[in-house]
Every structure is written in C-alpha cells, then in structure tokens.
Motif scaffolding. Structure first.
Motif, PDB file in Angstrom:
ATOM      1  N   UNK A 124      53.656  38.394   6.201  1.00 37.90           N
ATOM      2  CA  UNK A 124      53.169  37.563   7.300  1.00 37.90           C
ATOM      3  C   UNK A 124      51.839  38.073   7.843  1.00 37.90           C
ATOM      4  N   UNK A 125      51.684  39.381   7.896  1.00 34.16           N
ATOM      5  CA  UNK A 125      50.427  39.948   8.393  1.00 34.16           C
ATOM      6  C   UNK A 125      49.268  39.610   7.475  1.00 34.16           C
ATOM      7  N   UNK A 126      49.471  39.780   6.166  1.00 31.46           N
ATOM      8  CA  UNK A 126      48.410  39.461   5.216  1.00 31.46           C
ATOM      9  C   UNK A 126      48.111  37.964   5.195  1.00 31.46           C
ATOM     10  N   UNK A 127      49.123  37.141   5.307  1.00 27.09           N
ATOM     11  CA  UNK A 127      48.891  35.702   5.310  1.00 27.09           C
ATOM     12  C   UNK A 127      48.097  35.267   6.533  1.00 27.09           C
ATOM     13  N   UNK A 128      48.471  35.782   7.697  1.00 26.06           N
ATOM     14  CA  UNK A 128      47.742  35.418   8.913  1.00 26.06           C
ATOM     15  C   UNK A 128      46.290  35.876   8.842  1.00 26.06           C
ATOM     16  N   UNK A 129      46.070  37.111   8.391  1.00 23.43           N
ATOM     17  CA  UNK A 129      44.701  37.601   8.268  1.00 23.43           C
ATOM     18  C   UNK A 129      43.893  36.818   7.251  1.00 23.43           C
TER      19      UNK A 129
END
Length: 262
Positions: A124-129
């Motif tokens: 989720x962190x990589x997708x949001x970034x």
C-alpha cells in the motif's frame, strides 16, 4: 398489487457522508474526473488536427529570398488547448482537494500498530507513493506541452496570411502527447483515490481485529469474582462461656434431685 421489498440491514444503515472516502460523492467525483480527462484528450486531438502549418514562398524573380506564410490563424487549436489546459488544472485541484478533505475527516488510521515489514503495508505504501508521484509528473508534462502550444499558436492571430521571414510552428505530435499525458493523469489520480480507500478499509479491519483480541484477552486475564460473605447480626448472641457452663448446671440439678429421692 405491487410487491414490497423486504427491509434489510443495509437499508437501515446510515449512508456515509459526502466528505468520506467511498461515499457516492467521491465515486461521482472520480467518474467526473475521468470524463474530464477524456474531454481534454479529445480537445488535444482536435488541436493537433487543426494546428497551424507554414509554407515557404519565393520572393523575387530569382527566388533568392524566401518568406513563410501560415496556413491559418491558429484560433481553433488555441481555443482547444486553452480549454484543455484550464480543465485539466481545475480537475486536478478539485480531485486532490476532495481527497485531502476526505482523509482529514476520516477516522484516524491505525498505522501505529502495523508491522512496517509486512507485505500489505509495503504494498500500500509503494502504491500510494507511485500513484502520487506519477500523477503530478504526468500533469506537469501535459500542462507544459499545452503551454508551449498556447504560446506558439497565439503568436500569429493577427495578420497570419502576411509573409514573414520566420515562422514558429508546433511540431507534429505535441498536442497528441499532451492529450495522452492528460489521460494518464486522470487515471493515475483515480488509482490514488482507490489506494487511499483500500488503505482505510484495511486499517478498519485491522482495528476491529485488534479490538476483538484486546476484549478476549481482558476476559481471560481478569480473575473470577469471589463470593462475598455477609454477616447477619443476631438479636441474642450466646457467649462461649455461657455455652460451656450450661452442661455443668444441668448435671448439678440432676444430682440434687436424685439425692432428695433417696
């Protein structure tokens, strides 16, 4: 007689407010954002098809001096690119402002207790970034290309048919590239919204599981309640000394009666 539909729990549940992620307002805004991106893409294609071109004309009998002439005034590509420029900017501002308001008014995410090394959190962190960075990069590229087209097409609105020594024209594919980047911008913005919505749902599920675990642990850790002993007062309490003296008094009275009978 019309058939009546049974009332379910979903009908009785309150609908989420408009400023919350996953509400009807948010979904409608995302659909409107994609439609605006498609409109910007179509306008860029129209601007590409009607962009100004130049032709060289020879001056003099020997043709030593040449001058260029524009094929049109450039009003149509200028108008289309201007609408696409402003529309894309307004769409991005409105979409991100709604996203910020929805996130600020949503319940706080239970991110403090998450394991940062877990795969869902990293994903989720990589997708949001990724969606956030690529959205603004595509938006910036699309706006810069449209701004270049605006500046060039606005340079020959008047006296466009007059021959001149130099003519600035837009290279083929500039407006088309701007339309492609505008379309990518709105789709990536929709991906950012969906990622934020998924993060909130995962946080709510994690918080519910954590609350159930805490309630279950509190139930097993707390000691069972011990019965309370209540003292009932008696009206005529008997002392222990009186209880010990009662057998001796009875024995003495019985011995006296036996002696008198003899």
């Amino acid at each position: 007689m019309p058939k009546r539909r049974a009332v379910t729990h979903a009908d009785l549940a309150p609908s989420p407010p408009g400023t919350e992620l996953g509400s009807k307002t948010g979904i409608s805004l995302i659909v409107l954002t994609i439609l605006c991106g498609l409109c910007c893409f179509i306008l860029c294609l129209i601007a590409e098809a009607t962009r100004s071109q130049m032709t060289w004309e020879s001056k003099g009998s020997e043709g030593k001096e040449n001058e260029c002439v524009y094929s049109g005034s450039g009003k149509t590509p200028l108008l289309c690119s201007a609408i696409a420029f402003v529309g894309l900017a307004v769409t991005m501002v409105v979409e991100h402002m709604y996203l910020l308001i929805a996130i600020s008014q949503s319940p706080p995410l239970a991110l403090g207790s998450w394991d940062t090394d877990a795969s869902p959190v990293k994903s989720l962190t990589w997708q949001a970034g990724f969606f956030f960075v690529t959205t603004w990069i595509c938006f910036a590229v699309a706006e810069i290309l449209l701004l270049i087209g605006l500046s060039i097409e606005s340079g020959h609105l008047k006296n466009w048919s007059r021959p001149r020594p130099t003519c600035l024209v837009i290279k083929e594919g500039l407006f088309s590239a701007a339309g492609v980047f505008a379309l990518l911008t709105v789709f990536l913005a929709a991906g950012l919204y969906l990622t934020a919505l998924r993060t909130q749902k995962v946080s709510e599920q994690h918080e519910n599981v954590r609350r159930e675990v805490l309630e279950a642990s509190a139930l097993f850790v707390s000691p069972p309640g011990s019965p309370q002993l209540t003292t009932i007062p008696r009206e005529n309490p008997i002392r222990s000394r009186d209880i010990q003296q009662q057998p001796s008094l009875a024995f003495s009275s019985a011995f006296t009666k036996h002696s008198n009978a003899v």
